[in-house]
Design a protein around this motif. Structure first.
Motif, PDB file in Angstrom:
ATOM      1  N   LEU A 353      47.387  36.816  48.007  1.00  0.00           N
ATOM      2  CA  LEU A 353      46.909  36.765  49.383  1.00  0.00           C
ATOM      3  C   LEU A 353      48.019  36.138  50.206  1.00  0.00           C
ATOM      4  N   SER A 354      48.682  36.967  51.015  1.00  0.00           N
ATOM      5  CA  SER A 354      49.857  36.551  51.788  1.00  0.00           C
ATOM      6  C   SER A 354      50.901  35.986  50.822  1.00  0.00           C
ATOM      7  N   ASN A 355      51.303  34.717  50.984  1.00  0.00           N
ATOM      8  CA  ASN A 355      52.318  34.125  50.107  1.00  0.00           C
ATOM      9  C   ASN A 355      51.733  33.377  48.922  1.00  0.00           C
ATOM     10  N   ASP A 356      50.420  33.414  48.758  1.00  0.00           N
ATOM     11  CA  ASP A 356      49.778  32.782  47.607  1.00  0.00           C
ATOM     12  C   ASP A 356      49.615  33.814  46.505  1.00  0.00           C
ATOM     13  N   ARG A 357      50.012  33.440  45.306  1.00  0.00           N
ATOM     14  CA  ARG A 357      50.046  34.406  44.203  1.00  0.00           C
ATOM     15  C   ARG A 357      49.654  33.683  42.912  1.00  0.00           C
ATOM     16  N   LEU A 358      48.597  34.158  42.254  1.00  0.00           N
ATOM     17  CA  LEU A 358      48.124  33.583  41.001  1.00  0.00           C
ATOM     18  C   LEU A 358      47.983  34.692  39.968  1.00  0.00           C
ATOM     19  N   GLN A 359      48.019  34.320  38.685  1.00  0.00           N
ATOM     20  CA  GLN A 359      47.881  35.338  37.660  1.00  0.00           C
ATOM     21  C   GLN A 359      47.065  34.826  36.490  1.00  0.00           C
ATOM     22  N   THR A 360      46.462  35.779  35.779  1.00  0.00           N
ATOM     23  CA  THR A 360      45.663  35.466  34.600  1.00  0.00           C
ATOM     24  C   THR A 360      46.567  35.329  33.388  1.00  0.00           C
ATOM     25  N   HIS A 361      45.968  35.005  32.261  1.00  0.00           N
ATOM     26  CA  HIS A 361      46.677  35.041  30.991  1.00  0.00           C
ATOM     27  C   HIS A 361      46.801  36.497  30.534  1.00  0.00           C
ATOM     28  N   THR A 362      47.611  36.724  29.522  1.00  0.00           N
ATOM     29  CA  THR A 362      47.815  38.067  28.967  1.00  0.00           C
ATOM     30  C   THR A 362      46.865  38.301  27.800  1.00  0.00           C
ATOM     31  N   VAL A 363      46.219  39.463  27.795  1.00  0.00           N
ATOM     32  CA  VAL A 363      45.390  39.883  26.661  1.00  0.00           C
ATOM     33  C   VAL A 363      46.201  40.919  25.889  1.00  0.00           C
ATOM     34  N   TYR A 364      46.583  40.595  24.663  1.00  0.00           N
ATOM     35  CA  TYR A 364      47.538  41.425  23.939  1.00  0.00           C
ATOM     36  C   TYR A 364      46.853  42.573  23.204  1.00  0.00           C
ATOM     37  N   LYS A 365      47.563  43.730  23.206  1.00  0.00           N
ATOM     38  CA  LYS A 365      47.160  44.924  22.458  1.00  0.00           C
ATOM     39  C   LYS A 365      45.708  45.303  22.768  1.00  0.00           C
ATOM     40  N   ASN A 366      45.464  45.573  24.057  1.00  0.00           N
ATOM     41  CA  ASN A 366      44.100  45.847  24.487  1.00  0.00           C
ATOM     42  C   ASN A 366      44.138  46.698  25.741  1.00  0.00           C
ATOM     43  N   LEU A 367      43.331  47.754  25.764  1.00  0.00           N
ATOM     44  CA  LEU A 367      43.187  48.593  26.956  1.00  0.00           C
ATOM     45  C   LEU A 367      41.918  48.271  27.730  1.00  0.00           C
ATOM     46  N   ASN A 368      41.117  47.334  27.211  1.00  0.00           N
ATOM     47  CA  ASN A 368      39.879  46.916  27.876  1.00  0.00           C
ATOM     48  C   ASN A 368      39.820  45.384  27.893  1.00  0.00           C
ATOM     49  N   PRO A 369      40.758  44.744  28.603  1.00  0.00           N
ATOM     50  CA  PRO A 369      40.865  43.279  28.539  1.00  0.00           C
ATOM     51  C   PRO A 369      39.743  42.583  29.307  1.00  0.00           C
ATOM     52  N   GLU A 370      39.411  41.381  28.856  1.00  0.00           N
ATOM     53  CA  GLU A 370      38.489  40.497  29.573  1.00  0.00           C
ATOM     54  C   GLU A 370      39.228  39.214  29.915  1.00  0.00           C
ATOM     55  N   TRP A 371      39.260  38.894  31.227  1.00  0.00           N
ATOM     56  CA  TRP A 371      39.958  37.684  31.668  1.00  0.00           C
ATOM     57  C   TRP A 371      38.985  36.562  32.040  1.00  0.00           C
ATOM     58  N   ASN A 372      37.932  36.903  32.786  1.00  0.00           N
ATOM     59  CA  ASN A 372      36.912  35.924  33.193  1.00  0.00           C
ATOM     60  C   ASN A 372      37.546  34.705  33.872  1.00  0.00           C
ATOM     61  N   LYS A 373      38.334  34.971  34.898  1.00  0.00           N
ATOM     62  CA  LYS A 373      38.995  33.910  35.659  1.00  0.00           C
ATOM     63  C   LYS A 373      38.504  33.912  37.106  1.00  0.00           C
ATOM     64  N   VAL A 374      38.508  32.721  37.707  1.00  0.00           N
ATOM     65  CA  VAL A 374      38.102  32.559  39.098  1.00  0.00           C
ATOM     66  C   VAL A 374      39.302  32.055  39.893  1.00  0.00           C
ATOM     67  N   PHE A 375      39.671  32.785  40.959  1.00  0.00           N
ATOM     68  CA  PHE A 375      40.783  32.408  41.821  1.00  0.00           C
ATOM     69  C   PHE A 375      40.234  31.987  43.183  1.00  0.00           C
ATOM     70  N   THR A 376      40.769  30.902  43.718  1.00  0.00           N
ATOM     71  CA  THR A 376      40.352  30.424  45.030  1.00  0.00           C
ATOM     72  C   THR A 376      41.573  30.320  45.936  1.00  0.00           C
ATOM     73  N   PHE A 377      41.476  30.946  47.128  1.00  0.00           N
ATOM     74  CA  PHE A 377      42.575  30.943  48.082  1.00  0.00           C
ATOM     75  C   PHE A 377      42.107  30.385  49.420  1.00  0.00           C
ATOM     76  N   ASN A 378      43.032  29.752  50.116  1.00  0.00           N
ATOM     77  CA  ASN A 378      42.790  29.357  51.498  1.00  0.00           C
ATOM     78  C   ASN A 378      43.120  30.533  52.411  1.00  0.00           C
ATOM     79  N   VAL A 379      42.239  30.823  53.352  1.00  0.00           N
ATOM     80  CA  VAL A 379      42.423  31.947  54.271  1.00  0.00           C
ATOM     81  C   VAL A 379      43.010  31.425  55.573  1.00  0.00           C
ATOM     82  N   LYS A 380      44.168  31.954  55.934  1.00  0.00           N
ATOM     83  CA  LYS A 380      44.794  31.595  57.213  1.00  0.00           C
ATOM     84  C   LYS A 380      44.656  32.704  58.241  1.00  0.00           C
ATOM     85  N   ASP A 381      44.385  33.911  57.785  1.00  0.00           N
ATOM     86  CA  ASP A 381      44.217  35.060  58.678  1.00  0.00           C
ATOM     87  C   ASP A 381      43.164  35.974  58.064  1.00  0.00           C
TER      88      ASP A 381
END
Length: 541
Positions: A353-381
């Motif tokens: 979101l704009s200059n904020d950038r987050l990423q999940t972990h890698t799920v190896y050898k999988n075409l149907n990965p599950e991450w189950n992560k929650v990202f929270t961003f501050n909204v400026k626009d």
């Protein structure tokens, strides 16, 4: 001061094998060992317990009496294992040099009291050498009834540490070099530049046969520390078939650069000749976080109400830049593209979101990965768009693009879990697979309206040009098809000359005679000779 270099009773088992909290303040070093050619060192400190690294300090450059003043807290299950303190000299691009080590035996510490500790650094291979001292203060506190709460708090903190959230973006433009040192026999050099900020690295392209190279390259580093840090820069001369020559070094101290401003830097090279010109811009990135689904603030009614109150109309004149917040749950993906030769992928997801950038972990050898992560961003626009991109991790090269989704914040339906079709980089066609997201956006309408008249934030993170594995495979397939066609055509023509099929050779004979009828007579006779059966040729000979 105390100097606990040996346990009070090394063979005795600890009296209390319960939980303890060890608070450490790493103060400073004194008369540390010289490891660099300039008569100095770039020291940093590691703490280990039971063979596991539990702390690493920042690097203090060119100082034999460094001051760190860094704190850390460790949760210990018993006191049997000593704290192993190791000091190293940081060397960019090389193996760091050992500067000495010492043990702090925890069983010898008095409980619930802050103690000043001085550790004499030694080298096990040269025990008589004096390698200086490390000063720190330690407090050992037994944890009884509240150790579970402390453990939970530390565990939640580790969730954020593992996510490696950055505080901002360091945008670097390598413009040019001037008057570099000639390293080759022709009086020129083939220079390239290496950059390093913490664990992040970048290498420029090589400019051949010049002492005044023009690179014009731009790249970004992530800034993890509030106080900045140092960008280490070294210049090298490319030599084919042997070790590259060192041409000089310089540093950029990010702590003295103001944010949201582009700085033009002309840096003279130490241990070399000439200078480098850079453009450096620091962009702040605030109010971002990542957690597991089990640590979700909007699922807590009390926390959710507090956030609604924060962005209520009554708070419209408070901090106009804080327009709102958006929470993104990255659940899973299905049916992703197979990017590896094994028919699988190693997918991870990046949310921007704009200059904020987050990423999940890698799920190896999988075409149907599950991450189950929650990202929270501050909204400026509120008119910003959320970008969710899925990549395939490659250890030896840049990650491969698998698909992306772009969602305007104003189009988000709060609390709706939805499957989004992944699209190409240009968003013109679908790729393979879908990603399941659930999003909530909470914002102040009055602030959002006022921010509409403010120019949108410039995005500093741009995708670096990379070689796509899919494109390489496609080009390889095309080249292989062309080669197969040429080889097949060669076999076909040869079979005509060999008269393996009378019908085919007769047709070829007639075609060649028709074509050669427009050519001089000698070529006509030569063509007839080529297509005659071998036995006729032998008879004429």
């Amino acid at each position: 001061d105390i100097n606990p270099v040996a346990p009070s009773d090394a063979g005795a088992a600890p009296q209390n094998p319960g939980m303890y909290q060890l608070d450490i303040l790493l103060k400073k070093g004194h008369n540390l060992a010289i490891r660099d050619r300039g008569g100095s060192s770039d020291p940093y400190v590691k703490f280990k317990i039971a063979g596991k690294e539990v702390f690493r300090s920042r690097t203090v450059h060119k100082n034999l009496n460094p001051v760190w003043e860094e704190k850390t807290s460790l949760l210990l299950d018993g006191l049997r294992d000593a704290l192993y303190v190791k000091v190293f000299d940081y060397d960019f691009g090389l193996q760091d040099d050992f500067m000495g080590s010492a043990y702090l035996y925890l069983e010898s510490l008095e409980h619930n009291r802050t103690l000043d500790v001085t550790l004499d650094l030694k080298d096990p291979h040269y025990p008589d050498h004096d390698l200086g001292t490390i000063e720190m203060s330690v407090t050992l506190t037994p944890k009884e009834k509240d150790f579970r709460e402390t453990q939970q708090s530390l565990r939640l903190s580790e969730v954020h540490q593992k996510a490696q959230l950055w505080r901002g973006i360091v945008s670097v433009s390598l413009i040019e070099g001037r008057g570099l040192k000639p390293m080759d026999a022709n009086g020129l050099s083939d220079p390239y530049v290496k950059f390093r900020l913490g664990h992040q690295k970048y290498r420029s392209k090589t400019m051949y046969k010049t002492l005044n190279p023009q690179w014009r390259e731009q790249f970004d580093f992530h800034l993890y520390e509030d106080h900045g840090g140092f960008v280490d820069i070294t210049v090298w001369d490319k030599d084919a078939g042997k070790k590259d020559d060192f041409m000089g070094r310089c540093q950029v101290d990010l702590s003295i650069l103001s944010k949201e401003h582009t700085h033009k830097l002309e840096l003279p090279l130490e241990e070399g000749e000439g200078m480098l010109m850079l453009l450096v811009t620091l962009t702040a990135s605030t109010a971002v976080s990542i957690s597991d689904l089990s640590v979700n603030i909007l699922d807590d009614p009390h926390e959710r109400q507090q956030i609604f109150n924060r962005y209520s109309l009554l708070k419209s004149l408070h901090n106009l830049k804080d327009v709102g917040m958006v929470q993104v749950k990255v659940i899973r993906a299905e049916g992703l593209m197979a990017a590896d030769v094994t028919g699988k992928s190693d997918p991870f997801c990046v949310v921007e979101l704009s200059n904020d950038r987050l990423q999940t972990h890698t799920v190896y050898k999988n075409l149907n990965p599950e991450w189950n992560k929650v990202f929270t961003f501050n909204v400026k626009d509120i008119h910003s768009v959320l970008e969710v991109t899925v990549y395939d991790e490659d250890r030896d090269r840049s990650a491969d693009f698998l698909g992306k989704v772009v969602i305007p914040l104003l189009n988000i339906q709060n609390g709706e879990r939805k499957a989004y079709v992944l699209k190409s980089k240009e968003l013109t066609r679908p790729t393979k697979g879908v990603i399941f997201l659930e999003m909530d956006v909470i914002f102040n309408a009055a602030k959002a309206g006022l921010r509409t008249f403010v120019p949108s934030e410039q995005k500093y993170i741009e995708e670096e040009p990379r070689v796509s594995k899919q494109m390489l495979l496609q080009n390889f397939t095309r080249v292989r098809r062309c080669l197969v066609f040429l080889v097949s055509t060669g076999y076909y023509i040869n079979s005509c000359f060999e008269w393996e099929s009378p019908q085919r050779s007769t047709c070829a004979f007639l075609d060649l005679n028709i074509v050669s009828s427009c050519s001089p007579g000698r070529w006509y006779r030569f063509g007839l000779l080529l297509v005659k059966p071998k036995k006729h040729i032998l008879e004429e000979v």
